[in-house]
Motif scaffolding. Structure first.
Motif, mmCIF file in Angstrom:
data_model
loop_
_atom_site.group_PDB
_atom_site.id
_atom_site.type_symbol
_atom_site.label_atom_id
_atom_site.label_comp_id
_atom_site.label_asym_id
_atom_site.label_seq_id
_atom_site.Cartn_x
_atom_site.Cartn_y
_atom_site.Cartn_z
ATOM 1 N N PRO A 107 0.824 -1.209 0.000
ATOM 2 C CA PRO A 107 0.000 0.000 0.000
ATOM 3 C C PRO A 107 0.861 1.262 0.000
ATOM 4 N N HIS A 108 0.201 2.407 -0.177
ATOM 5 C CA HIS A 108 0.893 3.680 0.001
ATOM 6 C C HIS A 108 1.451 3.726 1.415
ATOM 7 N N PHE A 109 2.627 4.320 1.559
ATOM 8 C CA PHE A 109 3.141 4.555 2.901
ATOM 9 C C PHE A 109 2.307 5.674 3.517
ATOM 10 N N GLN A 110 1.797 5.446 4.718
ATOM 11 C CA GLN A 110 1.043 6.464 5.447
ATOM 12 C C GLN A 110 1.752 6.752 6.758
ATOM 13 N N HIS A 111 1.946 8.037 7.050
ATOM 14 C CA HIS A 111 2.568 8.428 8.312
ATOM 15 C C HIS A 111 1.703 7.952 9.480
ATOM 16 N N THR A 112 0.415 8.226 9.418
ATOM 17 C CA THR A 112 -0.550 7.695 10.377
ATOM 18 C C THR A 112 -1.367 6.652 9.629
ATOM 19 N N PRO A 115 -6.555 2.322 9.855
ATOM 20 C CA PRO A 115 -6.821 0.965 10.353
ATOM 21 C C PRO A 115 -7.650 0.125 9.378
ATOM 22 N N VAL A 116 -8.294 0.764 8.398
ATOM 23 C CA VAL A 116 -9.106 0.060 7.409
ATOM 24 C C VAL A 116 -8.297 -0.096 6.126
ATOM 25 N N VAL A 120 -9.101 4.207 1.649
ATOM 26 C CA VAL A 120 -9.716 5.127 0.685
ATOM 27 C C VAL A 120 -10.434 6.275 1.414
ATOM 28 N N ASP A 121 -10.105 6.448 2.685
ATOM 29 C CA ASP A 121 -10.679 7.511 3.521
ATOM 30 C C ASP A 121 -9.792 8.746 3.387
ATOM 31 N N PRO A 122 -10.365 9.890 2.948
ATOM 32 C CA PRO A 122 -9.546 11.093 2.771
ATOM 33 C C PRO A 122 -8.869 11.580 4.057
ATOM 34 N N ALA A 123 -9.324 11.117 5.216
ATOM 35 C CA ALA A 123 -8.661 11.488 6.465
ATOM 36 C C ALA A 123 -7.266 10.866 6.550
ATOM 37 N N TYR A 124 -7.041 9.749 5.860
ATOM 38 C CA TYR A 124 -5.745 9.073 5.850
ATOM 39 C C TYR A 124 -5.074 9.118 4.480
ATOM 40 N N ALA A 125 -5.853 8.912 3.430
ATOM 41 C CA ALA A 125 -5.325 8.896 2.055
ATOM 42 C C ALA A 125 -5.370 10.322 1.517
ATOM 43 N N ASN A 126 -4.325 11.078 1.823
ATOM 44 C CA ASN A 126 -4.243 12.483 1.412
ATOM 45 C C ASN A 126 -2.777 12.880 1.311
ATOM 46 N N PRO A 127 -2.470 13.990 0.638
ATOM 47 C CA PRO A 127 -1.062 14.377 0.424
ATOM 48 C C PRO A 127 -0.364 14.934 1.659
ATOM 49 N N PRO A 172 -14.185 10.742 -1.047
ATOM 50 C CA PRO A 172 -14.410 9.614 -0.145
ATOM 51 C C PRO A 172 -14.721 8.334 -0.923
ATOM 52 N N GLY A 173 -14.175 7.240 -0.450
ATOM 53 C CA GLY A 173 -14.371 5.953 -1.102
ATOM 54 C C GLY A 173 -13.410 5.697 -2.250
ATOM 55 N N HIS A 174 -12.736 6.751 -2.725
ATOM 56 C CA HIS A 174 -11.762 6.622 -3.820
ATOM 57 C C HIS A 174 -10.446 7.327 -3.492
ATOM 58 N N ALA A 175 -10.384 7.982 -2.338
ATOM 59 C CA ALA A 175 -9.203 8.768 -1.979
ATOM 60 C C ALA A 175 -7.940 7.919 -2.066
#
Length: 189
Positions: A107-112, A115-116, A120-127, A172-175
């Motif tokens: 997956p994309h590396f996420q700093h935070t 958990p799902v 695809v939640d914009p709260a996590y999947a964002n620049p 949302p759902g595609h982020a």
């Protein structure tokens, strides 16, 4: 006017090095990242792999440069050459190294981390939480992008940059989605 890729690369390195000058004065350690590859089909040990030669031809190249320091966060620059002209691509830092398929990069590396999965939640999947490097190539097939985030890597690190089929979605759902995984470059973040 076409800018030679090596000149563009040198300019990006100089710009990133300029960031380290400010942090060096503050006695903050700076981590530098640099990776380069010429895309080929997968073979064991390959560090720059194309999965779709119709969109990332063999022989295309990618360069990634970065700096990371607690005082400034993480800045990452991507320069590509030899891709399709006038085409929009997505690109992101991924959790794993490249492999025989695009999915091997994980997956994309996420700093935070979200958990799902898939995220695809914009709260996590964002620049701001990921390193996004979307770009549009010029008429020569050259493109570049820069990401600046306010965090640095800890014990978890990204291990590659994956080039995707389209620019990254934010709804949302595609982020974080950007179509098929076209190519992968190992990067030692």
């Amino acid at each position: 006017m076409r800018i030679a890729p090596t000149l563009l690369s040198a300019a990006l390195v100089a710009g990133l090095a300029g960031l380290s000058g400010a942090t060096a004065e503050a006695a903050t350690p700076v981590h530098f990242t640099s990776a380069h590859g010429t895309f080929t089909g997968y073979v064991p040990g390959a560090h720059a792999v194309t999965y779709r030669t119709d969109l990332v031809p063999g022989g295309a190249q990618a360069h990634v440069f970065g700096t990371s320091a607690h005082a400034t966060g993480t800045t990452t620059a991507l320069v590509v050459t030899g891709l399709l002209p006038n085409h929009q691509y997505g690109a992101h830092a991924h959790a794993n190294a490249c492999g025989p398929t695009g999915d091997d990069a994980g997956p994309h590396f996420q700093h935070t981390p979200d958990p799902v999965k898939p995220s695809v939640d914009p709260a996590y999947a964002n620049p701001r939480n990921e390193i996004w490097l979307d770009f549009t190539t010029d008429r020569f097939g050259t493109g570049h992008a820069k990401s600046i985030v306010d965090w640095t890597f800890g014990s978890r690190r990204a291990h590659s940059v994956v080039i995707h089929e389209t620019h990254t979605h934010t709804d949302p759902g595609h982020a974080g989605t950007a179509g098929a995984r076209l190519a992968c470059l190992d990067v030692g973040f």
